[in-house]
Design a protein around this motif. Sequence first.
Motif, PDB file in Angstrom:
ATOM      1  N   ASN A 253      -2.915   3.250  -3.177  1.00 16.43           N
ATOM      2  CA  ASN A 253      -3.800   4.379  -2.918  1.00 16.43           C
ATOM      3  C   ASN A 253      -3.530   5.487  -3.932  1.00 16.43           C
ATOM      4  O   ASN A 253      -2.413   5.992  -4.034  1.00 16.43           O
ATOM      5  CB  ASN A 253      -3.535   4.904  -1.497  1.00 16.43           C
ATOM      6  CG  ASN A 253      -4.580   5.897  -1.037  1.00 16.43           C
ATOM      7  OD1 ASN A 253      -5.240   6.550  -1.842  1.00 16.43           O
ATOM      8  ND2 ASN A 253      -4.729   6.025   0.273  1.00 16.43           N
TER       9      ASN A 253
ATOM     10  N   HIS B  38      -8.752  -5.215   0.206  1.00 19.48           N
ATOM     11  CA  HIS B  38      -7.921  -4.076   0.614  1.00 19.48           C
ATOM     12  C   HIS B  38      -8.568  -2.754   0.184  1.00 19.48           C
ATOM     13  O   HIS B  38      -8.623  -1.793   0.946  1.00 19.48           O
ATOM     14  CB  HIS B  38      -6.531  -4.177  -0.003  1.00 19.48           C
ATOM     15  CG  HIS B  38      -5.600  -5.077   0.719  1.00 19.48           C
ATOM     16  ND1 HIS B  38      -5.437  -5.052   2.076  1.00 19.48           N
ATOM     17  CD2 HIS B  38      -4.750  -6.039   0.259  1.00 19.48           C
ATOM     18  CE1 HIS B  38      -4.535  -5.943   2.438  1.00 19.48           C
ATOM     19  NE2 HIS B  38      -4.107  -6.562   1.343  1.00 19.48           N
ATOM     20  N   ALA B  39      -9.016  -2.705  -1.071  1.00 23.18           N
ATOM     21  CA  ALA B  39      -9.634  -1.474  -1.565  1.00 23.18           C
ATOM     22  C   ALA B  39     -10.871  -1.114  -0.759  1.00 23.18           C
ATOM     23  O   ALA B  39     -11.197   0.069  -0.601  1.00 23.18           O
ATOM     24  CB  ALA B  39      -9.994  -1.631  -3.041  1.00 23.18           C
TER      25      ALA B  39
ATOM     26  N   VAL C 177       0.849  -1.184   0.000  1.00 24.78           N
ATOM     27  CA  VAL C 177       0.000   0.000   0.000  1.00 24.78           C
ATOM     28  C   VAL C 177       0.877   1.224   0.000  1.00 24.78           C
ATOM     29  O   VAL C 177       1.709   1.390   0.880  1.00 24.78           O
ATOM     30  CB  VAL C 177      -0.920   0.014   1.226  1.00 24.78           C
ATOM     31  CG1 VAL C 177      -1.825   1.220   1.192  1.00 24.78           C
ATOM     32  CG2 VAL C 177      -1.730  -1.265   1.278  1.00 24.78           C
TER      33      VAL C 177
ATOM     34  N   SER D 251      -9.767  11.745  -7.676  1.00 26.46           N
ATOM     35  CA  SER D 251      -8.394  11.381  -7.347  1.00 26.46           C
ATOM     36  C   SER D 251      -7.471  12.492  -7.857  1.00 26.46           C
ATOM     37  O   SER D 251      -7.652  12.973  -8.978  1.00 26.46           O
ATOM     38  CB  SER D 251      -8.011  10.065  -8.013  1.00 26.46           C
ATOM     39  OG  SER D 251      -8.811   9.001  -7.553  1.00 26.46           O
TER      40      SER D 251
ATOM     41  N   GLU E 175      -8.691   6.048   3.706  1.00 24.37           N
ATOM     42  CA  GLU E 175      -8.386   7.002   2.639  1.00 24.37           C
ATOM     43  C   GLU E 175      -6.962   7.503   2.750  1.00 24.37           C
ATOM     44  O   GLU E 175      -6.277   7.696   1.754  1.00 24.37           O
ATOM     45  CB  GLU E 175      -9.371   8.169   2.688  1.00 24.37           C
ATOM     46  CG  GLU E 175      -9.168   9.188   1.593  1.00 24.37           C
ATOM     47  CD  GLU E 175     -10.241  10.259   1.597  1.00 24.37           C
ATOM     48  OE1 GLU E 175      -9.934  11.390   1.189  1.00 24.37           O
ATOM     49  OE2 GLU E 175     -11.375   9.966   2.010  1.00 24.37           O
ATOM     50  N   ASN E 176      -6.492   7.728   3.973  1.00 20.25           N
ATOM     51  CA  ASN E 176      -5.106   8.137   4.201  1.00 20.25           C
ATOM     52  C   ASN E 176      -4.354   6.961   4.805  1.00 20.25           C
ATOM     53  O   ASN E 176      -4.700   6.485   5.875  1.00 20.25           O
ATOM     54  CB  ASN E 176      -5.036   9.333   5.162  1.00 20.25           C
ATOM     55  CG  ASN E 176      -5.658  10.570   4.561  1.00 20.25           C
ATOM     56  OD1 ASN E 176      -5.418  10.879   3.407  1.00 20.25           O
ATOM     57  ND2 ASN E 176      -6.468  11.280   5.334  1.00 20.25           N
ATOM     58  N   ASP E 177      -3.335   6.478   4.112  1.00 19.59           N
ATOM     59  CA  ASP E 177      -2.617   5.285   4.558  1.00 19.59           C
ATOM     60  C   ASP E 177      -1.536   5.646   5.569  1.00 19.59           C
ATOM     61  O   ASP E 177      -0.347   5.615   5.271  1.00 19.59           O
ATOM     62  CB  ASP E 177      -1.985   4.570   3.359  1.00 19.59           C
ATOM     63  CG  ASP E 177      -3.027   3.977   2.442  1.00 19.59           C
ATOM     64  OD1 ASP E 177      -4.079   3.551   2.938  1.00 19.59           O
ATOM     65  OD2 ASP E 177      -2.787   3.925   1.230  1.00 19.59           O
TER      66      ASP E 177
ATOM     67  N   CYS F 215      -4.644  12.291  -0.124  1.00 21.95           N
ATOM     68  CA  CYS F 215      -6.083  12.035  -0.110  1.00 21.95           C
ATOM     69  C   CYS F 215      -6.697  12.979   0.895  1.00 21.95           C
ATOM     70  O   CYS F 215      -6.315  12.979   2.052  1.00 21.95           O
ATOM     71  CB  CYS F 215      -6.405  10.628   0.318  1.00 21.95           C
ATOM     72  SG  CYS F 215      -5.569   9.356  -0.590  1.00 21.95           S
TER      73      CYS F 215
ATOM     74  N   HIS G 206      -9.762   6.094  -3.330  1.00 22.33           N
ATOM     75  CA  HIS G 206      -9.649   5.024  -4.319  1.00 22.33           C
ATOM     76  C   HIS G 206      -8.319   4.285  -4.171  1.00 22.33           C
ATOM     77  O   HIS G 206      -7.265   4.910  -4.089  1.00 22.33           O
ATOM     78  CB  HIS G 206      -9.741   5.586  -5.740  1.00 22.33           C
ATOM     79  CG  HIS G 206     -10.993   6.358  -5.991  1.00 22.33           C
ATOM     80  ND1 HIS G 206     -12.210   5.764  -6.193  1.00 22.33           N
ATOM     81  CD2 HIS G 206     -11.215   7.694  -6.069  1.00 22.33           C
ATOM     82  CE1 HIS G 206     -13.136   6.686  -6.373  1.00 22.33           C
ATOM     83  NE2 HIS G 206     -12.556   7.873  -6.308  1.00 22.33           N
ATOM     84  N   HIS G 207      -8.395   2.965  -4.145  1.00 20.77           N
ATOM     85  CA  HIS G 207      -7.212   2.104  -4.226  1.00 20.77           C
ATOM     86  C   HIS G 207      -7.294   1.322  -5.524  1.00 20.77           C
ATOM     87  O   HIS G 207      -8.303   0.666  -5.792  1.00 20.77           O
ATOM     88  CB  HIS G 207      -7.150   1.139  -3.045  1.00 20.77           C
ATOM     89  CG  HIS G 207      -6.768   1.780  -1.753  1.00 20.77           C
ATOM     90  ND1 HIS G 207      -7.649   2.546  -1.013  1.00 20.77           N
ATOM     91  CD2 HIS G 207      -5.592   1.784  -1.066  1.00 20.77           C
ATOM     92  CE1 HIS G 207      -7.033   2.987   0.072  1.00 20.77           C
ATOM     93  NE2 HIS G 207      -5.790   2.535   0.063  1.00 20.77           N
TER      94      HIS G 207
END
Length: 430
Positions: A267, A298-299, A16, A146, A304-306, A21, A272-273
Amino acid sequence: MPRRRWPLWAALVAVVLVLTCGLPAALLTVALRHGYLGTSVTPDPSASPTENATTVAAREVAERITAQLDRQAAALLGGDRAGFLSIAAGSVHSDLRRRYAGLRALRVTRWEGRPSGLPMPAGRAGEWRLMIEFRYCFVVPDCQTSPMLVDTRWRDGAQPRLLALAKSKSSPYVNGRMSGQPGNLPWEVSELVVAVGKRTIVAATPAFRARLPSLLKRAEAAAKVADQYVVGQPAPDRYRVFYAGTKEWKRWYGGDQAEWSGGYAVNVGGGHHEIVLGPESLDYGAGLDELLRHELAHAASLPENDYWDNSAWWLIEGLADHAGADGAPAGRYAGLAQTRKLVKGDWDGKLDNLLPADDAPDDQVAGAYGIAYLAVRYLIDRFGEERVLAFVKAVVHDLRVPAQTAEEIFDESWSTLHRECVAHIRSTVR
């Protein structure tokens, strides 16, 4: 996640990447007040009294460029390729034709470009460099856009001409903030063929056109499973799946994947992933279905923020592997032999340091994923999916450590629950 050698083990990967985002760059959004007036500078009544002539000139150039970007966006959304190309010099047309074709194939529904900051002189008189933030949606008109930042160069005039358009680059920082973007999105650098379903978009290069209908069917089936694992946000409007050949695998999204990776979720912002399937994955047989369920989960479940900590890797991957298994008994888990080897070997009995190194051997990676799967499977079998998804929300989305949240969700201290979970894993593989 590891590349499993089917039938021994299926490729299940989730690398990831961080993307900007919900943290938009400071955009210059101004109306076009007047046309180009040669090299003279017309006083700007909205400008600060302390702004010098260079700043005023840069602001006016940005306005003219914004008008060109608006023209290009209208052409893209209206299916006017000539209009899309018309803002650029001929040297840029080949690149723009590829981007236009890819975006149209992906059914772009929103596209907007805005200056990020003010332009800077590019060296030659009348030429300017400017970072542009583009925002886009596919298929769904009202999706959360995005973002991507790219460097551009323009020649000023009544209608500025685009002279150069860079490709997005991998970076942990965007405009000085700790939020990054992946490099080289597929539609920036590759010709694409695309198929769109009710829940998914699947894309590949033309060499794999014949395999696209089968991939779409399998992705649609995987999406029905992934939709059950949505955490803390609406379900993805469409799951975006890109199949990468050998060349694309090394180029898309920066191309810097772990040696054991067979696919990953990245991401790209706006919640959106995007899913990338590795070069061998179309030949995994039933393993491709498991891989798709894993990555689409995972998606559905990642924030939204990894910003999640590596200590939560077991929870993230264990949940995705649980989705990948789709209710199959734990005894049929494809990596059980490797899991047994790791549990009886070097594993220290801790869940929070399972993340494999990028160059870890395949059997060690498979064993780490197996431990993560058995841990999450234990929690789900004992407490149910609803409470485990609440735990994922607290730990992965809200960045609370398990010790802070286990008791309120599971009515048991984390130290006790962790000990019981590890005992169950050791019992399962003995």
